[in-house]
Scaffold this active site. Structure first.
Site, PDB file in Angstrom:
ATOM      1  N   GLY A  59       0.870  -1.187   0.000  1.00 45.18           N
ATOM      2  CA  GLY A  59       0.000   0.000   0.000  1.00 45.18           C
ATOM      3  C   GLY A  59       0.895   1.221   0.000  1.00 45.18           C
ATOM      4  N   ASP A  86      -1.294   4.881  -6.303  1.00 46.45           N
ATOM      5  CA  ASP A  86       0.103   4.704  -5.901  1.00 46.45           C
ATOM      6  C   ASP A  86       0.973   5.869  -6.343  1.00 46.45           C
ATOM      7  OD1 ASP A  86      -1.087   1.838  -6.076  1.00 46.45           O
ATOM      8  OD2 ASP A  86       0.685   1.688  -4.799  1.00 46.45           O
TER       9      ASP A  86
END
Lengths: 364, 364
Positions: free
Chosen positions: B57, B246
């Site tokens: 993550g 991201d």
């Protein structure tokens, strides 16, 4: 000539064995790990084989249903309507099942019951033979499309990069395949190919069947997660998308394995041609709006929640992929609107996906 | 208040343990089957944890890298540059790693080496605390978006149907999450929700992590194969798509888990709003063209070719999903062009995905 041989032996995906008076199939749920022939002795066997996807693929299940009807009539010459109903009910989306049943009924209805079993067997065997011819013709028609794309490719040292979804190969038909028939013909013509194979969750027909078929035929391929195609197209790594169809509307909407629509969107967004290879038997001339009118099969959530593969000792095992309390949705197909389809590759030629072209096909 | 408790115990996804002088993480490769805390004692441990995705993550790996830098400096106060290089090299796509390293360097560079370890620890802990605040704020900003969508929904007896891809939950951050923080806040406001969770092949973060998080928080959800979202949107079964990021470019292109782009295309095609929730730390103000400029991580093909799950006896097993000779491509991310993004939900507000709005964010 058959398209396919498995380690030197030519096979069809289904055939009648006269000695045992049974229908033989390759059990597609065991591939690529085990190559096993299964004998089906009754219509119940056939219903189960279609439902569990031991035989699958729109063209093949049409032929399989015809053989199933024979098995039923052989055991009970009065069972025609009941058998047709149960065979049709196995899978709702592909139109080939009802198409094959309607065609069989046309042949059988005028006959007295005692003559029906033999006629049904003859019909099924003819249907299988016709499917082989049809699929070979699809391959030849599509090969010309690939040849043009190949010649227009700037870099003639790189192979033509094809992306395919699910399995539209010989395992989905009796022989040759639809989308993959085009590749097999292109390979014979010497066009260098590389195929991006969508895994095709949840049943993994790409991972389990298409890579296996392509390996057996010596066509270079790379397995990818279904999520990957958009990125590949953005990066110029796909020259053409080529898929099959389970039902095509009179307007050119294409219902195919779930996820096909997402690839068609990416193809349109990146100006990658998107071709659908199909026998005319998968066209449903009665309906126009695919999104609204085609019934989409919903299968058991367990197909999403668990998967089978080989463990380190080579034993086939099913493993659970989510917490036991998770529920899953499992839609088998989606509809790609005609506007996203570059053209339909059929046994009668290559046609634009619109009402006018498809109406012509009906008349041929 | 923490967003998350696991069966009654509040957790963060990463924390420092003063007694053992180590960093504690939840090993995300074992979820949902096993909930295991892992102690990391060295920068090498942290590099391995990030590389193997025990921590993953974008926001979380930024914080994890900061803790890794502390572990390195504690063991060798001269190791700053070497440690930063090795931490940055673990995953190329998310910008948070280099963002966290640059921010740490700014704090550490003026200090003599002997003072750096303590300062690095303080920095990492601050970064973790800030991430929690940031993610909670993202949740609050996004909650207003969902509230409006909910009120505009014709059928107020049906829940708001949200589709999410990958895991942008508290496991992807320190607490709360990004996309899922929005859902947790909406749940607190009493908005009835149902979440379609993309499985997210090949690492199955949706199946393994997002369904687990949502179950723990009591939010109704249905796991689906990644292929499914287009069909659901065509059928009006998705009210909004909500994902994380991201890396986001200065023009608003969003790089997120592979497959996000395909859902954004389907959302645009069906007029479903497509929101991206992200901390401003994931914006890369230096680059504009996401498709051309963002490096896309390629991981080992084995992640596509095999998968781990629980067998019938509850033992975790890895099974092979393809013939041993098959090769696989494994691209970790794709880029969704800004034109497909309805808006960016950040801790500072909701902004359109364009150059002007993002330039304002830089100045805040």
């Amino acid at each position: 000539m058959a398209a396919v041989n498995v380690d030197g032996t030519p096979y069809r995906s289904i055939w009648y064995d006269i000695v045992s008076d049974s229908v033989q199939i390759i059990d597609q749920t065991l591939l690529p790990h085990h190559f096993e022939i299964k004998s089906l002795h009754s219509v119940a066997d056939m219903v189960e084989a279609i439902t569990t996807m031991q035989v699958r693929g729109a063209p093949l299940i049409g032929v399989a249903a015809a053989f199933g009807l024979y098995l039923s009539l052989r055991d009970d010459p009065q069972s025609k309507n009941k058998a047709m109903d149960s065979l049709r009910a196995t899978r709702p989306t592909a139109v080939n099942l009802s198409w094959a049943m309607a065609a069989a009924d046309k042949v059988l209805a005028p006959l007295r019951p005692s003559a029906q079993p033999e006629a049904a067997l003859r019909f099924a065997m003819q249907l299988a033979d016709e499917d082989v011819k049809t699929c070979e013709a699809i391959g030849e028609q599509g090969c010309e499309v690939l040849e043009k794309l190949w010649h227009s490719k700037a870099d003639q040292t790189a192979p033509l990069n094809v992306l395919t979804h699910c399995n539209a190969g010989w395992l989905a038909t009796v022989d040759w395949g639809t989308a993959l028939s085009v590749l097999y013909k292109a390979q014979l013509k010497g066009i260098p190919l590389h195929v991006w194979v969508d895994e095709t969750r949840p049943r993994n027909q790409g991972a389990f069947l298409t890579t296996w078929e392509l390996q057996k035929q010596g066509i270079p391929n790379t397995l990818i997660a279904d999520n990957t195609g958009g990125h590949l197209m953005q990066q110029g790594l796909v020259d053409v998308c080529l898929v099959g169809s389970d039902r095509t509307t009179a307007s050119g909407d294409v219902c195919n394995k779930i996820g096909t629509y997402l690839k068609a969107l990416a193809a349109a967004d990146n100006k990658v041609p998107f071709y659908v290879a199909l026998p005319i038997s998968t066209i449903d001339f009665e309906i126009h709006d695919g999104v609204k009118e085609i019934p989409i099969e919903q299968r058991d959530g367990s197909e999403v929640l668990s998967i089978s593969g080989l463990d380190e000792s080579g034993t086939r095992r099913t493993v659970s992929l989510a917490h036991p309390e998770v529920s899953a949705g499992n839609y088998g197909f989606d509809v790609t609107p005609a506007r996203l389809v570059t053209a339909l590759i059929t046994e009668k030629g290559v046609f634009t996906a619109d009402r006018e072209s498809i109406a012509c096909l009906k008349e041929r």
